[in-house]
Structure formats: structure tokens, C-alpha cells
Design an enzyme around this catalytic site. Structure first.
Site, PDB file in Angstrom:
ATOM      1  N   LYS A 122       0.822  -1.216   0.000  1.00 55.23           N
ATOM      2  CA  LYS A 122       0.000   0.000   0.000  1.00 55.23           C
ATOM      3  C   LYS A 122       0.859   1.270   0.000  1.00 55.23           C
ATOM      4  CE  LYS A 122      -0.756   0.726   4.953  1.00 55.23           C
ATOM      5  NZ  LYS A 122      -0.006   2.000   4.999  1.00 55.23           N
ATOM      6  N   THR A 123       1.986   1.266   0.712  1.00 56.01           N
ATOM      7  CA  THR A 123       2.835   2.463   0.730  1.00 56.01           C
ATOM      8  C   THR A 123       3.403   2.732  -0.654  1.00 56.01           C
ATOM      9  OG1 THR A 123       3.421   2.032   3.045  1.00 56.01           O
ATOM     10  CG2 THR A 123       4.814   3.570   1.829  1.00 56.01           C
ATOM     11  N   ASP A 164      -3.675   7.891   4.261  1.00 52.75           N
ATOM     12  CA  ASP A 164      -3.151   6.555   4.544  1.00 52.75           C
ATOM     13  C   ASP A 164      -3.854   5.985   5.778  1.00 52.75           C
ATOM     14  OD1 ASP A 164      -1.591   4.298   4.413  1.00 52.75           O
ATOM     15  OD2 ASP A 164       0.206   5.232   5.237  1.00 52.75           O
ATOM     16  N   GLU A 165      -3.857   4.660   5.905  1.00 54.98           N
ATOM     17  CA  GLU A 165      -4.448   3.976   7.073  1.00 54.98           C
ATOM     18  C   GLU A 165      -5.864   4.493   7.355  1.00 54.98           C
ATOM     19  OE1 GLU A 165      -3.021   1.464   8.159  1.00 54.98           O
ATOM     20  OE2 GLU A 165      -0.836   1.686   8.124  1.00 54.98           O
ATOM     21  N   GLN A 221      -7.995  -4.707   9.129  1.00 53.43           N
ATOM     22  CA  GLN A 221      -6.954  -4.325  10.081  1.00 53.43           C
ATOM     23  C   GLN A 221      -7.376  -3.143  10.953  1.00 53.43           C
ATOM     24  OE1 GLN A 221      -2.726  -4.789   8.675  1.00 53.43           O
ATOM     25  NE2 GLN A 221      -3.679  -4.887   6.653  1.00 53.43           N
ATOM     26  N   ARG A 265       1.798 -10.658  10.460  1.00 57.72           N
ATOM     27  CA  ARG A 265       3.124 -10.053  10.676  1.00 57.72           C
ATOM     28  C   ARG A 265       4.226 -11.022  10.278  1.00 57.72           C
ATOM     29  NH1 ARG A 265       1.731  -5.870   9.668  1.00 57.72           N
ATOM     30  NH2 ARG A 265      -0.218  -6.950   9.282  1.00 57.72           N
TER      31      ARG A 265
END
Length: 719
Positions: A33-34, A219-220, A250, A597
């Protein structure tokens, strides 16, 4: 194809190049995503001709903002500089520095951090003679934040109370609000609330800021709350392009206001919005990913997606159930030791848990076996006492606020005690001024008056000289002349040696800031520090990482252990009781975040010992049972292979010359036995086929089935 698009997959390219005005990118864990967000900025600059200064990108950590800036500059060079990429709070500071005079505040208002807030509440408690035990500071601040976010003024909160306890909370809210005004101070909630208030109250201001940005990227987005969402709406004008990236699966911060319904309802709020789903995962093995997918599908409130990967299948997820918390930690330690012996690095091993108290047995094991570890979420760098002291000294040069004055007026010791400060409060109130100004009006003993005069003279001298110094020079002046350096260097306490090193590290931070912000003022630096929300001091060297799952968000490791997977603990009994199905789904999302993770290996563990948290014997979490069994290998009591697994973490690796050989033992009903963990018990029944015995132990352990060959079980002597 443009070179910056060549490494993107089909869906990523679609997300980067879309021409839709409103875009929601659902970016699964590890889906890049970044990269998509930064490449989107590069794309609109290069292909659409958008000037960088007309782009606003909102992130939720300084670390993410800095990473995006670096990536964009690497792709575009100097042409990529100028975009406003920052945390949402930092953006609010920028807005308020320009607009807050409309509300009667100076542009150099004070940003109040957590310690400042606590200090004001302590003042309020002193004012009303209240105890911290009866009115915990954190709970009081939560009450104030809730009132402010809901638009409830101190006056309204006082009108709503129906108890003495509630009345005092409302009075502390009023005291807190009044002190903030006296200090010209805004806490983190205020930064957002005041920005929204000004944008709503002044149409011309709103129009100016809407016209300032052509593109807004967030973002997020799954982590934003209603106040943050309102700010984004207010900044989105008739011609603004809005681009949000996030993953509803998330959303794990509802306890601090995050609302999953905001990202879920984005397409309803913005007519014609396009949704693009990124499903290709670049992080985890196929087995780990499929296991996590099978878990999260039990949630109803989500955007359906199925992550996939081209990575190899990898090893099965290991699930181990131990007989006690200590044995669970022992098993994890054995696995860590095995990984290390095969070449794994400490820094690629993480132990995650739902709540911080669960780390206790793990820490003990790591200490016992001298394995270095690092706990995320301990005392952060900028929150350490010596750092707060030095920052307060620096704030005396810019704002001379009461909170900084109180903190350092007697640090180092100047024989200016609490009674003197109390008297200064009275003088300040009577003269409608602050403590620093009141110090020049002190009317007490001659000795104290002289000490205060020396202190005031020192600060005023710094203010004058600071005008001709850079940030490093100001810091060195304050550190030397305040007596703080001498205090630390003359101490024989080893703790003060560490504190001195921390202060030196603060100087490094100042130098770094000065090098990247050539025109920055001391006021700018202090504002950046107050807004710094990331975990600090992460240059921890080679060590195993221990952290809560919330702290692990955004991180990844080759080898991940998730411990404490027991019903009532994870999922949290309190969360499920308070929030029902919504709470359970958030807990499941938290498990999903924990599992994803892991890059190469994932270990899940629990134990069936007694929990004083849930006041019951523990049972394996439903989140383990919800993983498709084809992706899981069960060990320990989970596999009902007690003889093998109860010994697993107390013996060397198989094949070792010193590996213990089990000793055959037998018991009969009525035998009195002793277990090293559960204590004395009575054999109720024996299963010779499985070579196990049902044994009744004293509270809280109750009845347990134990392998008769288990080395830590033996008959009581004399029986």
C-alpha cells in the site's frame, strides 16, 4: 509504460493510474500500500502536471510520513519536493498557526503533551483536595476527551451530573479547560477540534484551504475517527480529488475512536467512488496467508477479499498448548533457541501478545537464558524524565508556560519549593499573569526572592541571546548554564550516566532537525517534538522483539510467536462483553493482524493453566480453531500427545547426546502424587492404553490429565 510503473502488478497500476475523483483502495496485509500511495503522488505530478505544493498526504505516524517523502524524492528528485506529507495533527498545527488568531489565541500557542495534561489534572486535584486513587488521572483525561469530542462543554457536563463523583469530574474538566485557555494551550484533541471549528465557523477560511489542495490522500484510512473524518470532509472541496487507502480487516483501534464504518461507507458518502482491491501479498508464505484468510472470513462487517501470493507454501502454522504459562514460555524459548541454532537473527524473531501483562513469563525465560530482548512500548524517548526536563527549559525561551516553569524551576535544586510555587500561583491569579511573570512579583522571604530573581534573569538572558544562535547553540547554552549538565556529570548514580547519554542523544536529534530544516526556529522544533507519536529509540541492535499486537501493526518478522491464545484473554472477555459481536470481530481482526506479521514461520501458543484474569481454567482460543486445519500442525496438549510434548521444552533437541530417555512409571487410583507446577493431587483414574492419569489437584488447577511418564510428576514420599 512509465518506468515508475514497471514493478507494479496489474491491480497496483490500476490504483495508481485511475482517473476517478473519489477512490477507495482496499489494501490487504503486505500488498504494497505504501508503494501504491507514493507512486500515486508521483503519477499525478508527472502525468497530470499537479504542482507538489497542491498535494496533501495525511499519514498517522511521522515514520510513515518520512518514508513517503524519501520514496517520492528518490523517484522524482527535486521535482518531488513540496508536497505536504505529514500526520493529521501536524497538518492541524500548520492550519492553526495561520488561523487561530480568529479565536483569540496567539500563533505561538503551546501544544500540550500527555505529561502536560497530567500536570494540569494534578493541579485540579490539589484545588479540590481529591485523591488519584479515587480519580485516576488517565480515566479523568478520558472523560474530558470524550466530553470534548462529543461537543459537551464543561458547563453542560456539570449540568448532566447525578452524583458527587460525577460533579468533581465535571469540575476538573472545567478547571482543565480554564487552565488550557490561561496557557494558550491545545492538547492533541484540541488540534483537531479547533481546526474543525474554524473551518466550519469561517466559510472564507474553509474555501481558502479547500482551494489550497487539488489532491488529498489519506493513509491507514481504516484507523480514522469521526473527528478526523469531519476534517477531511471539510477540506474536500467541489474540485478536490480524494484518495484513501486502508484495510477494514486491520481496524484494531476502536478503543481510541477508530470507526470501521467510515471506510466501509466511503462509497456511499462520496457518490461515484471507485473501489480497487489489492489482494496480492508479498510478505507471507502461502500457508500463513491461507490460514489468516480462513480466520478473517468469520467476520461479517468487511469488504470481501482473498489475499493470495506467489511465495512458496512454506511450513505449517504450529499450534502448541502447554500446561501452564511458564511451560508455554518454555516452549517458545525452545523454539527460539532452535531457530537461532539454525542461523536465525534475533531481530527477525518477535513474540506478540494481546495484553502487556502476558509478557512476564516470557521475559523471565529470556533473562534466565541470557537471550537479549527489547520491549516495544516501554518509556519512549521523548517521555523520559531528563528529555522532558530539557524540553521544558527550551520551552521557557519560547512560551515560558506554567507547566514548563513548574517542572524546571527547582531542577537542579535551587531551594525553590512547592510552597513558593503555590504562592506564585496566587500572585499569578491575582495579577492575571503566568508563573514566570509572577516570579518577579514574589513577596516572600528575601532569600527566596533572590533565587527567583536569578532564575528569571537567566531565562531572560537566554531569550535575548537565543535570537543570534542556531538550535545547537541554544541547546548548549541551556544545558550548560542551567546546571543540568553538572547535575548529571557530578552524580555517582549509574542511572544518571544513562540520563546524560539520553540528553546527548537529544542534541543529536536537534542537529538532525537543524540539518533538514535550515530555516527552522526553536518554536518549530518544539512543535515537531510535541507531535512525535511513533515508537522511539528503535535502534535496539540484535534482540528478540516483545510487544503487544497493537504495537506490532505495520511491522513484519521472519518468525512470529503469538502467545496467550486462550478464550477470555484473546479474544478479550471484557471487549466481547462490552461490545458484543462488533467487539468479537475487532478481536478477530487483531488476531489477523498478528498472524500476518509473519513472513516465514508462525507459532501460536496457549496453556490450560489457571488464569486470575478470567478467574477460570484456560481453554484454547476460538481463533485457533477457526483456522482451516489443513494449515495447522498441533503439538503439546493440543495434539493430546502429552508424553512427548510436555517434555519438549525441557529437554535438548532430538538427536542430542544428552537427550533424556523417558522413565516408565505407573499409578493407581487413590495414589497421592506431586506435580512440580500443580502441587499435590490425588489420582482419580488411569488410562493404561494412553498411559495417562486423571489427577485432582487443589484450587485453582482442579482435574487434569497428565502423562504418567511425565518427569515432573511423582508419588508423594512415604506413600
Amino acid at each position: 509504460m512509465h518506468d515508475y510503473l514497471k514493478d507494479l502488478n496489474e491491480k497496483q497500476r490500476e490504483a495508481v493510474t485511475t482517473e476517478s475523483r473519489f477512490v477507495r483502495v482496499i489494501a490487504g496485509a503486505g500488498s504494497g500500500k505504501t508503494r501504491v500511495l507514493t507512486t500515486r503522488i508521483v503519477h499525478v505530478i508527472r502525468e497530470w502536471g499537479i504542482i507538489p505544493e497542491r498535494i496533501l498526504a495525511i499519514t498517522f505516524t511521522n515514520k510513515a510520513a518520512n518514508e513517503m517523502k524519501v520514496r517520492i524524492e528518490n523517484m522524482l528528485g527535486p521535482d518531488g519536493m513540496g508536497s505536504h506529507i505529514s500526520t493529521i495533527h501536524s497538518f492541524c498545527v500548520t492550519l492553526l498557526r495561520q488561523e487561530i488568531r480568529r479565536e483569540g489565541y496567539p500563533t505561538n500557542f503551546t501544544i500540550l503533551d500527555a505529561d502536560d495534561q497530567k500536570s494540569i489534572i494534578k493541579e485540579a486535584m490539589k484545588e479540590y483536595d481529591l485523591s488519584v486513587k479515587e480519580f485516576p488521572i488517565a480515566a479523568t483525561l478520558d472523560f474530558i476527551a470524550s466530553c470534548k469530542t462529543a461537543g459537551i462543554s464543561p458547563e453542560k457536563s456539570l449540568a448532566f451530573v447525578n452524583s458527587i463523583h460525577g460533579e468533581y469530574k465535571a469540575k476538573m474538566y472545567a478547571f482543565y479547560d480554564n487552565r488550557c485557555h490561561e496557557l494558550y494551550g491545545l492538547d492533541f484533541d484540541d488540534l483537531l477540534l479547533w481546526s474543525n471549528r474554524i473551518l466550519k465557523k469561517y466559510p472564507k477560511v474553509r474555501e481558502k484551504w479547500q482551494n489550497r489542495f487539488d489532491f488529498i490522500l489519506v493513509d491507514e484510512f481504516q484507523d480514522i475517527d469521526q473527528v478526523q473524518n469531519e476534517l477531511i470532509n471539510l477540506l474536500t472541496g467541489d474540485n478536490t480529488y480524494l484518495y484513501v487507502v486502508g484495510d477494514p480487516d486491520q481496524t484494531i483501534y476502536s478503543w481510541r475512536g477508530a470507526d470501521i464504518n467510515i471506510i466501509m461507507g466511503f462509497d456511499k458518502l462520496y457518490e461515484g467512488a471507485e473501489t480497487i482491491i489489492l489482494e496480492k501479498n508479498y510478505r507471507s508464505t502461502a500457508t500463513i496467508l491461507n490460514g489468516a484468510n480462513s480466520l478473517i472470513q468469520y467476520n461479517r462487517n468487511r469488504v470481501k477479499k482473498d489475499l493470495y501470493t506467489d511465495n512458496e507454501p512454506g511450513e505449517k502454522i504450529i499450534h502448541f498448548t502447554a500446561s501452564s504459562p511458564d511451560n508455554e514460555a518454555g516452549y517458545i524459548l525452545t523454539r527460539i533457541s532452535s531457530l537461532l541454532s539454525k542461523g536465525a537473527r534475533y531481530s527477525q524473531i518477535a513474540v506478540l501478545y494481546r495484553s502487556s501483562y502476558l509478557s512476564r513469563p516470557m521475559e523471565k525465560k529470556l533473562i534466565d537464558f541470557k537471550i537479549p530482548y527489547f520491549i516495544y512500548g516501554g518509556v519512549r524517548f521523548y517521555e523520559r524524565m531528563e528529555i522532558k526536563d530539557m524540553l521544558s527549559y527550551l520551552r521557557m525561551i519560547t512560551t515560558s508556560d506554567d507547566l514548563s516553569f513548574k517542572r524546571i524551576v527547582n531542577t537542579p535544586k535551587r531551594q525553590i519549593g512547592e510552597k513558593t510555587v503555590d504562592r506564585l500561583f496566587e500572585i499569578a491569579r491575582a495579577n492575571n499573569t503566568n508563573l514566570f511573570a509572577a516570579a518577579s512579583l514574589y513577596d516572600g522571604s528575601e532569600k527566596t526572592r533572590k533565587r527567583l530573581e536569578e532564575f528569571v534573569s537567566m531565562i531572560n538572558d537566554w531569550k535575548q541571546r537565543a535570537q543570534d544562535l542556531d538550535l545547537e547553540g541554544i541547546f548548549q547554552m541551556v544545558f550548560e548554564e542551567s546546571g543540568y549538565r553538572q547535575m548529571l556529570e557530578s552524580s555517582n548514580d549509574p542511572v544518571d550516566e544513562d540520563r546524560l547519554e539520553n540528553v546527548k542523544e537529544l542534541l543529536n536529534d536537534i542537529l538532525s532537525y537543524q540539518n533538514t530544516h535550515e530555516e527552522a526556529t526553536l518554536e518549530d522544533y518544539l512543535a515537531s517534538v510535541a507531535l512525535y507519536t511513533d515508537l522511539q529509540d528503535t535502534s535496539k541492535g540484535e534482540s528478540v522483539s516483545l510487544m503487544t499486537i497493537h504495537a506490532a501493526k505495520g511491522l513484519e518478522f521472519d518468525n512470529v510467536f503469538v502467545m496467550g491464545l486462550s478464550e477470555g484473554i484473546f479474544p478479550s472477555m471484557r471487549t466481547v462483553q462490552e461490545s458484543g459481536q462488533a467487539g468479537l470481530e475487532e478481536e478477530r481482526r487483531l488476531a489477523y493482524v498478528a498472524f500476518t506479521r509473519a513472513r516465514k514461520r508462525l507459532y501460536l501458543s496457549d496453556n490450560n493453566g489457571y488464569s486470575y484474569t478470567t478467574s477460570s481454567s484456560m481453554d484454547t482460543s476460538r481463533f485457533v480453531r477457526e483456522i482451516d486445519e489443513q494449515y495447522v500442525q498441533s503439538l503439546g496438549l493440543a495434539a493430546r500427545d502429552i508424553n512427548r510434548t510436555e517434555q519438549l521444552y525441557d529437554r535438548p533437541e532430538e538427536g542430542s547426546e544428552t537427550a533424556a530417555k523417558p522413565v516408565r512409571k505407573s499409578y493407581r487410583p487413590g495414589d497421592v502424587v506431586v506435580h512440580d507446577v500443580f502441587g499435590e493431587g490425588v489420582v482419580l483414574s488411569v488410562d493404561t492404553g494412553k498411559n495417562t492419569a486423571m489427577i485432582a489437584f487443589a484450587y485453582p488447577y482442579k482435574n487434569k490429565t497428565i502423562a504418567m511418564d511425565f518427569p515432573k510428576l511423582h508419588k508423594k514420599e512415604g506413600r
